[in-house]
Design an enzyme around this catalytic site. Structure first.
Site, PDB file in Angstrom:
ATOM      1  N   LYS A  29       0.848  -1.210   0.000  1.00  0.00           N
ATOM      2  CA  LYS A  29       0.000   0.000   0.000  1.00  0.00           C
ATOM      3  C   LYS A  29       0.877   1.251   0.000  1.00  0.00           C
ATOM      4  O   LYS A  29       0.631   2.186  -0.771  1.00  0.00           O
ATOM      5  CB  LYS A  29      -0.872   0.005   1.247  1.00  0.00           C
ATOM      6  N   ASN A  30       1.921   1.266   0.825  1.00  0.00           N
ATOM      7  CA  ASN A  30       2.708   2.483   1.001  1.00  0.00           C
ATOM      8  C   ASN A  30       3.754   2.698  -0.089  1.00  0.00           C
ATOM      9  O   ASN A  30       4.492   3.677  -0.042  1.00  0.00           O
ATOM     10  CB  ASN A  30       3.337   2.497   2.395  1.00  0.00           C
ATOM     11  N   ARG A 101      -5.074  10.778   3.980  1.00  0.00           N
ATOM     12  CA  ARG A 101      -3.954  11.692   4.223  1.00  0.00           C
ATOM     13  C   ARG A 101      -2.950  11.633   3.071  1.00  0.00           C
ATOM     14  O   ARG A 101      -2.346  12.624   2.700  1.00  0.00           O
ATOM     15  CB  ARG A 101      -3.338  11.278   5.544  1.00  0.00           C
ATOM     16  N   CYS A 125      -5.310  11.567  12.133  1.00  0.00           N
ATOM     17  CA  CYS A 125      -6.056  10.334  12.398  1.00  0.00           C
ATOM     18  C   CYS A 125      -5.742   9.945  13.855  1.00  0.00           C
ATOM     19  O   CYS A 125      -5.120  10.678  14.600  1.00  0.00           O
ATOM     20  CB  CYS A 125      -5.661   9.241  11.431  1.00  0.00           C
ATOM     21  N   ARG A 130      -0.210  14.308  12.704  1.00  0.00           N
ATOM     22  CA  ARG A 130       0.241  14.144  11.315  1.00  0.00           C
ATOM     23  C   ARG A 130       0.522  15.484  10.634  1.00  0.00           C
ATOM     24  O   ARG A 130      -0.113  15.850   9.649  1.00  0.00           O
ATOM     25  CB  ARG A 130      -0.763  13.328  10.502  1.00  0.00           C
ATOM     26  N   ASP A 313       4.352   0.527  11.940  1.00  0.00           N
ATOM     27  CA  ASP A 313       3.123  -0.078  11.393  1.00  0.00           C
ATOM     28  C   ASP A 313       2.927  -1.514  11.833  1.00  0.00           C
ATOM     29  O   ASP A 313       1.864  -2.093  11.560  1.00  0.00           O
ATOM     30  CB  ASP A 313       3.127  -0.023   9.855  1.00  0.00           C
ATOM     31  N   ARG A 405      -8.722  -0.609   4.471  1.00  0.00           N
ATOM     32  CA  ARG A 405      -7.882   0.412   3.828  1.00  0.00           C
ATOM     33  C   ARG A 405      -6.551  -0.195   3.404  1.00  0.00           C
ATOM     34  O   ARG A 405      -5.954   0.234   2.428  1.00  0.00           O
ATOM     35  CB  ARG A 405      -7.613   1.569   4.775  1.00  0.00           C
TER      36      ARG A 405
END
Ligand code: EPZ
Length: 428
Positions: A29-30, A101, A125, A130, A313, A405
Site C-alpha cells: 500500500k505504502n 492523508r 487520524c 500528522r 506499522d 484500507r
C-alpha cells in the site's frame, strides 16, 4: 472486489484454531500510493501500467482523486492503467482530501506538472496530529509559494529550482513528496536525512523507469538531477512488508506453522529479529518466511524507529503477540505521538497493558477471552484480529472499514489457512 465501498462491517472470529499452509502477499500500500501520485508526472499521451496492486480501499480513493483531476484510471486483476493526457485540474476536493492523508503526495507532482496545487489539510487520524510542515519547508526551498487560508492550502511555482534540503526528521511522506517535486526541477536537488524505507527505493525505481535521474534511495542522502520531462512505463510494485509481518504474527500468536511467500525477507530483518527474541522460530528463504513454532516470551524493549528499525506499522500487531508472552515487555512508540489506541481494546480481551505517554507496559497473560471491540485505525484493527484468532471464545470487531484500507479481504486469506472468521456487513 473492494470497489471502494466504506461498509460499516464487523468481523466475527471464533478463536483457538491453528493456521496451516501458506499465504501469498500482494503489493505494498505504502509503495502504491506515492507511485500512483507520481504517474501524474508522465508528460506523454501513453498509459502507465502498474502491477501487483492490492485491491484495498486506499487504492480506490487515490483512483477517485486522480480521476477527479482528469486522469483515466482503470483497475482490474490487481493491475492499474493510468493515463494523464487529459489531466487539467490542480484542485483536490476537500472530501477526497479528508478521505485519505496520502492525498498530500499529490502536491509535489501537481506542482511539478501544472505549477499549481490546491489541497486542504489532510485528515489527522487516531495515531497523532500528522503535521506536514516538513513537506512545506522542502517545497518552499525549491521555490514554491505556499498560502494557507481557512483550511485550504494553495502552492504555486512558476519554476521549481533544485537545491539542498535537510529534513529535520526522516519523514517518509516528505521524502517522497520532495523527490517527486525535484525530478522536473531545474538543476540538482540533494535531500539530506531522507527516509530509507523500501517504499522510497520503489518510488525511485519507478520514477527512473519514467526517465528521472535519482540515486541514493535507501540511504539518508538522495541526489536528483532535474530532467525536462518524464514518460510512461510499466512497473511492478514491491510486496507489502507490513501485511507480511501481520501474517507472520498471526501464525506466532496461534502457535501455528505458516509459510508467508511472495515477499522480500530483507525488508523484515528488524521484525524477524524481534519475533525471534520473543521465542518465535522463523525460517527464511529467497522470497518467503516461515513460522515454524512459537514459545512466546517477553522482550525487554521494543522501540519503533524509522527504517531499518522496527516499523511503527507493526507495533500494534507485535503488542497483541506480546500480550500472551511469558513475562513483561516494554514498547516505546517513538515515531507517532498517539499510536496506542488499540491498548484499551486489547485490554477488553483481558490483556494486561498500561500506557505512560509513548511507552506501553505489557504484562503477559495466559489467555485472552473473546469480546466486542472497536477498530480505531488500520493497524490497530489488524492487532485486534490477531488477538481474536488466539482468544478463547468469540471476538466481534466493529468498524472494520479501517482494516479494508490496507488489507485486501483479509478474512479470505485467514480463512484459507484455517481461521474461523466471518465478515458481517452492517445494513446501511
Ligand atoms: C508513512 O506515513 C506511512 N503511510 C505510514 O503508514 C507509516 O506509519 C509512516 O510513513 C512511518 O513509517 C504511507 O506511506 C501512506 P512520516 P507518513 O511522515 O509519511 C512527523 C500505515 O498504517 N512529521 O514518516 O505520514 C509525523 O507527525 C500508515 O500504513 C512531521 O512532524 O509518516 C510522525 O510523527 C500509518 N512533519 C513522523 O514524522 C511532517 O511534515 C513520521 O511521519 C511529516 C511528518
Amino acid at each position: 472486489m473492494n470497489r471502494g465501498e466504506k461498509g460499516m462491517g464487523m468481523f466475527v472470529i471464533n478463536g483457538g484454531n491453528k493456521l496451516h499452509g501458506s499465504l501469498f502477499v500482494k503489493g505494498a500500500k505504502n509503495s502504491m500510493l506515492p507511485i500512483m501520485a507520481a504517474s501524474v508526472l508522465n508528460s506523454s499521451d501513453e498509459t502507465i501500467n502498474l502491477y501487483n496492486i492490492p485491491d484495498i480501499y486506499d487504492m480506490h480513493v487515490m483512483k477517485k482523486i486522480l480521476q477527479s483531476l482528469g486522469a483515466e484510471v482503470h483497475f482490474e486483476n490487481n493491475a492499474l492503467q493510468i493515463n494523464v493526457r487529459n489531466l487539467k485540474s490542480y484542485n483536490i476536493s476537500d472530501d477526497l482530501m479528508r478521505e485519505m492523508r496520502s492525498s498530500i503526495f499529490l502536491m509535489g507532482p501537481l506542482l511539478s506538472k501544472l505549477g499549481k496545487v490546491r489541497v486542504t489539510y489532510p485528515g489527522g487520524c487516531s495515531i497523532g496530529p500528522r503535521p506536514i510542515d516538513l513537506h512545506f519547508k522542502g517545497l518552499e526551498a525549491m521555490g514554491a509559494v505556499i498560502r494557507e487560508e481557512n483550511g485550504a492550502i494553495t502552492a504555486s511555482a512558476p519554476r521549481l529550482i533544485g537545491t539542498e534540503i535537510h529534513l529535520d526528521y526522516p519523514s517518509v511522506g516528505a521524502t517522497e513528496n520532495l523527490m517527486m517535486t525535484a525530478v522536473l526541477a531545474k538543476g540538482k536537488t540533494v535531500i539530506h536525512n531522507a527516509a530509507k524505507e523500501p517504499e522510497i527505493v520503489d518510488l525511485q525505481n519507478f520514477l527512473n523507469a519514467m526517465g528521472a535521474r535519482i540515486r541514493g534511495a535507501g540511504t539518508e542522502t538522495l541526489r536528483i538531477d532535474g530532467v525536462k520531462d518524464l514518460g510512461d512505463c510499466s512497473y511492478k510494485i514491491i510486496p507489502d512488508r507490513i501485511v507480511a509481518g501481520t501474517y507472520l504474527m498471526a501464525a506466532a500468536i496461534t502457535g501455528s506453522n505458516l509459510l508467508v511467500k511472495g515477499i522480500i525477507p530483507a525488508h523484515l530483518d528488524a521484525v524477524v529479529a524481534k519475533m525471534r527474541e520473543a521465542g518465535v522460530v522463523i525460517q527464511a528463504a529467497d522470497d518467503s518466511l516461515e513460522v515454524i513454532q512459537s514459545n512466546l516470551k517477553a522482550v525487554e524493549t521494543l522501540r519503533t524507529l524509522p527504517y531499518p528499525g522496527f516499523p511503527t506499522d507493526l507495533q500494534p500487531q507485535m503488542m497483541a503477540l506480546l500480550t500472551l508472552a511469558k513475562g513483561d515487555s516494554t514498547i516505546i512508540e517513538s515515531v507517532f505521538e498517539a499510536r496506542f489506541k488499540h491498548v484499551d481494546e486489547l485490554n477488553r480481551l483481558c490483556a494486561n497493558i498500561t500506557v505512560d505517554g509513548r511507552t506501553a507496559f505489557v504484562r503477559g497473560v495466559n489467555k485472552l477471552f473473546g469480546a466486542e471491540v472497536d477498530t480505531t485505525d488500520l493497524r490497530a484493527g489488524a492487532a485486534l484480529i490477531l488477538a481474536g484468532l488466539a482468544a478463547e471464545g468469540t471476538t466481534v470487531i466493529k468498524n472494520i472499514q479501517h482494516i479494508d484500507r490496507g488489507y485486501e479481504r483479509i478474512e479470505n486469506d485467514l480463512k484459507k489457512v484455517g481461521a474461523d472468521i466471518e465478515r458481517v456487513q452492517m445494513l446501511k
